[in-house]
Design a protein around this motif. Structure first.
Motif, PDB file in Angstrom:
ATOM      1  N   GLY A  40      37.661  35.457  45.675  1.00 44.09           N
ATOM      2  CA  GLY A  40      38.752  34.589  46.079  1.00 44.09           C
ATOM      3  C   GLY A  40      39.451  35.018  47.351  1.00 44.09           C
ATOM      4  N   PHE A  41      39.111  36.174  47.869  1.00 44.66           N
ATOM      5  CA  PHE A  41      39.804  36.724  49.038  1.00 44.66           C
ATOM      6  C   PHE A  41      39.073  36.318  50.308  1.00 44.66           C
ATOM      7  N   ARG A  42      39.785  35.751  51.261  1.00 45.29           N
ATOM      8  CA  ARG A  42      39.178  35.333  52.529  1.00 45.29           C
ATOM      9  C   ARG A  42      38.888  36.558  53.391  1.00 45.29           C
ATOM     10  N   LYS A  43      37.651  36.668  53.870  1.00 46.74           N
ATOM     11  CA  LYS A  43      37.207  37.890  54.536  1.00 46.74           C
ATOM     12  C   LYS A  43      36.404  37.561  55.787  1.00 46.74           C
ATOM     13  N   ILE A  44      36.348  38.519  56.707  1.00 45.77           N
ATOM     14  CA  ILE A  44      35.492  38.432  57.888  1.00 45.77           C
ATOM     15  C   ILE A  44      34.622  39.671  57.931  1.00 45.77           C
ATOM     16  N   ASP A  45      33.315  39.470  58.007  1.00 43.28           N
ATOM     17  CA  ASP A  45      32.399  40.562  58.314  1.00 43.28           C
ATOM     18  C   ASP A  45      32.210  40.527  59.825  1.00 43.28           C
ATOM     19  N   ALA A  46      32.809  41.489  60.512  1.00 45.99           N
ATOM     20  CA  ALA A  46      32.903  41.461  61.972  1.00 45.99           C
ATOM     21  C   ALA A  46      31.719  42.102  62.673  1.00 45.99           C
ATOM     22  N   HIS A  47      30.621  42.323  61.934  1.00 43.60           N
ATOM     23  CA  HIS A  47      29.428  42.866  62.591  1.00 43.60           C
ATOM     24  C   HIS A  47      28.202  42.547  61.738  1.00 43.60           C
ATOM     25  N   VAL A  48      27.574  41.420  62.041  1.00 42.88           N
ATOM     26  CA  VAL A  48      26.300  41.066  61.414  1.00 42.88           C
ATOM     27  C   VAL A  48      25.361  40.572  62.508  1.00 42.88           C
ATOM     28  N   HIS A  49      24.095  40.316  62.106  1.00 41.54           N
ATOM     29  CA  HIS A  49      23.115  39.768  63.041  1.00 41.54           C
ATOM     30  C   HIS A  49      22.362  38.637  62.343  1.00 41.54           C
ATOM     31  N   VAL A  50      22.744  37.412  62.638  1.00 42.96           N
ATOM     32  CA  VAL A  50      22.045  36.242  62.127  1.00 42.96           C
ATOM     33  C   VAL A  50      21.027  35.853  63.196  1.00 42.96           C
ATOM     34  N   ASN A  51      19.794  36.284  63.013  1.00 39.65           N
ATOM     35  CA  ASN A  51      18.787  36.167  64.071  1.00 39.65           C
ATOM     36  C   ASN A  51      17.740  35.103  63.802  1.00 39.65           C
ATOM     37  N   ASP A 291      45.998  48.865  61.337  1.00 43.66           N
ATOM     38  CA  ASP A 291      45.993  47.812  62.348  1.00 43.66           C
ATOM     39  C   ASP A 291      44.846  47.953  63.336  1.00 43.66           C
ATOM     40  N   ARG A 292      44.042  49.025  63.207  1.00 47.95           N
ATOM     41  CA  ARG A 292      43.034  49.345  64.227  1.00 47.95           C
ATOM     42  C   ARG A 292      41.614  49.391  63.659  1.00 47.95           C
ATOM     43  N   ILE A 293      41.435  48.998  62.405  1.00 46.43           N
ATOM     44  CA  ILE A 293      40.125  49.081  61.748  1.00 46.43           C
ATOM     45  C   ILE A 293      39.700  47.685  61.299  1.00 46.43           C
ATOM     46  N   LEU A 294      38.455  47.321  61.603  1.00 47.82           N
ATOM     47  CA  LEU A 294      37.871  46.053  61.190  1.00 47.82           C
ATOM     48  C   LEU A 294      36.720  46.334  60.239  1.00 47.82           C
ATOM     49  N   TYR A 295      36.531  45.439  59.296  1.00 46.58           N
ATOM     50  CA  TYR A 295      35.405  45.570  58.368  1.00 46.58           C
ATOM     51  C   TYR A 295      34.152  44.960  58.976  1.00 46.58           C
ATOM     52  N   ILE A 353      42.333  44.877  57.324  1.00 47.08           N
ATOM     53  CA  ILE A 353      40.983  45.369  57.606  1.00 47.08           C
ATOM     54  C   ILE A 353      39.945  44.281  57.388  1.00 47.08           C
ATOM     55  N   TYR A 354      40.138  43.484  56.358  1.00 46.40           N
ATOM     56  CA  TYR A 354      39.145  42.469  56.017  1.00 46.40           C
ATOM     57  C   TYR A 354      39.362  41.132  56.726  1.00 46.40           C
ATOM     58  N   TYR A 355      40.538  40.928  57.326  1.00 47.31           N
ATOM     59  CA  TYR A 355      40.746  39.603  57.898  1.00 47.31           C
ATOM     60  C   TYR A 355      41.639  39.609  59.145  1.00 47.31           C
ATOM     61  N   ALA A 356      42.886  40.038  59.007  1.00 51.30           N
ATOM     62  CA  ALA A 356      43.866  39.813  60.064  1.00 51.30           C
ATOM     63  C   ALA A 356      43.497  40.520  61.370  1.00 51.30           C
ATOM     64  N   ASN A 357      42.961  41.723  61.293  1.00 52.65           N
ATOM     65  CA  ASN A 357      42.648  42.457  62.521  1.00 52.65           C
ATOM     66  C   ASN A 357      41.541  41.766  63.318  1.00 52.65           C
ATOM     67  N   ALA A 358      40.531  41.282  62.631  1.00 50.24           N
ATOM     68  CA  ALA A 358      39.458  40.572  63.332  1.00 50.24           C
ATOM     69  C   ALA A 358      39.973  39.268  63.932  1.00 50.24           C
ATOM     70  N   ARG A 359      40.829  38.561  63.216  1.00 50.39           N
ATOM     71  CA  ARG A 359      41.415  37.338  63.772  1.00 50.39           C
ATOM     72  C   ARG A 359      42.175  37.649  65.050  1.00 50.39           C
ATOM     73  N   ARG A 360      42.943  38.713  65.025  1.00 45.33           N
ATOM     74  CA  ARG A 360      43.723  39.084  66.221  1.00 45.33           C
ATOM     75  C   ARG A 360      42.809  39.445  67.386  1.00 45.33           C
ATOM     76  N   GLU A 361      41.844  40.311  67.131  1.00 46.05           N
ATOM     77  CA  GLU A 361      41.012  40.826  68.215  1.00 46.05           C
ATOM     78  C   GLU A 361      40.130  39.748  68.837  1.00 46.05           C
ATOM     79  N   PHE A 362      39.584  38.862  68.033  1.00 44.17           N
ATOM     80  CA  PHE A 362      38.571  37.954  68.547  1.00 44.17           C
ATOM     81  C   PHE A 362      39.054  36.537  68.813  1.00 44.17           C
ATOM     82  N   PHE A 363      40.194  36.157  68.257  1.00 46.60           N
ATOM     83  CA  PHE A 363      40.617  34.782  68.401  1.00 46.60           C
ATOM     84  C   PHE A 363      42.002  34.593  69.021  1.00 46.60           C
TER      85      PHE A 363
END
Length: 369
Positions: A40-51, A291-295, A353-363
């Protein structure tokens, strides 16, 4: 040097060996999440390879409530850069709320007068198509050579026009320099089983056997010099910024470079190795630098691989990592031959770590061009 990816085989190994067992003394805590909260938790995996244009990766991400940041990389074992871009364009258009991607650039022609301008034009075109970041890989520093046969390092001034352009447009640079620290150690001194297996099978990539190549310390120094020279550039240190072996060193890097963050892709076993030996220190690191770690995981689906088996492996990896970071469950980690107790990070830390930091850094950093 193919340690970049957590391949299907590696993911399957983690899935099989990382089975969860609730600690006998574990009790639910109001300030932490539980295993039941995972889906139920909204998450971002900030490093994958969909090739590959196969919906299996996206289907599993949807089932497990993940957004994906798929990173294109100039890696010989991957499809061509053009093919990776085609897959990224397809999913960015088909599933813009679930799929995001980072573009990259080729080193061909580096040093030519027009290389930086051509590279910036390519990056701008990809950003217009949806790219949210740019990846630079470890071929810089370990493979690519100039006209004189000398290795090209990440702090080479030839990169400055590109990195300055990224800073001006608010486009993050995902930087992967070097290998895991284990790569420079004898096999019997490596801390994780997966590294021992890999470098046994691929001695050509085992830097301990190649003293003619740059040292780990030299590569880190070059990377740090680049980050310091571009203080307005948002830098994402892939794979714990190659400091996975010591959270104290990762802390020094973050303290020295306010413009940098790090992500966890394919380095969870090295983190667990440390927490088994000093649980309080590792947990304190994640809380202090929340605030400095992304999943991220480095999960990869390539053409020709078993997509359904991949789905099972991806789900197992994601569940295992959630148990380790979000709960106090204990699980057997075969890569370190030990039981690792979950860090039970507080809910606000997991949220970042699972969501907010990646949203900030990339969007949220992006600026109109």
């Amino acid at each position: 040097m193919s340690m970049e990816t957590r391949s299907l085989a590696t993911a399957a190994l983690v899935a099989v060996t990382g089975s969860l067992a609730l600690s006998a003394c574990a009790t639910p805590r109001s300030d932490t999440y539980t295993a039941a909260d995972f889906a139920g938790f909204r998450k971002i995996d900030a490093h994958v390879h969909v090739n590959v244009q196969d919906d299996a990766f996206m289907d599993q991400a949807t089932a497990d409530n993940f957004e994906l940041l798929s990173i294109n990389v100039d890696y010989p074992a991957f499809p061509s850069l053009a093919d990776q871009a085609q897959v990224a364009h397809h999913y960015a258009a088909a599933a813009p709320r679930r799929f995001h991607y980072a573009t990259t650039f080729s080193m061909k022609g580096f040093g030519a007068p027009d290389w930086a301008a051509r590279t910036n034009a390519l990056i701008d075109a990809e950003v217009r198509r949806g790219a949210v970041a740019v990846k630079v890989w470890k071929n810089v520093g370990m493979v690519e050579r100039d006209a004189d046969g000398q290795l090209i390092f990440i702090d080479n001034p030839g990169f400055d026009p590109v990195f300055d352009h990224l800073a001006a447009t608010g486009t993050p640079l995902i930087a992967h320099q070097g290998e895991p620290y284990n790569c420079w150690l004898p096999l019997d001194q490596m801390t994780t089983r997966n590294d021992r297996l890999y470098f046994t099978a691929h001695p050509e990539y085992h830097m301990y056997l190649h003293p003619e190549m740059p040292t780990y310390q030299a590569l880190m120094a070059r990377r740090d010099a680049m980050v310091a020279r571009h203080p307005d550039l948002s830098v994402v240190g892939a794979h714990m910024a190659s400091l996975e072996w010591n959270v104290d060193e990762a802390a020094k890097f973050l303290d020295a470079h306010p413009n940098a963050v790090i992500e966890t892709a394919a380095r969870m076993a090295q983190i667990q190795y440390q927490s088994v030996r000093d649980y309080a220190k590792v947990r304190a690191f994640f809380i202090k630098y929340q605030d400095r770690i992304l999943y991220g995981t480095d999960l990869t689906l390539n053409p020709g691989e078993d997509a359904q088996a991949f789905r099972q492996s991806a789900h197992a990896v994601w569940r295992s990592d959630w148990a380790y970071l979000a709960t106090d469950e204990s699980q057997r980690i075969e890569d370190i031959d030990a039981d690792a107790r979950g860090l039970a990070l507080p809910r606000p830390v997991i949220d970042k770590i699972y969501y907010a930091n990646a949203r900030r850094e990339f969007f949220l950093r992006r600026r109109p061009q």
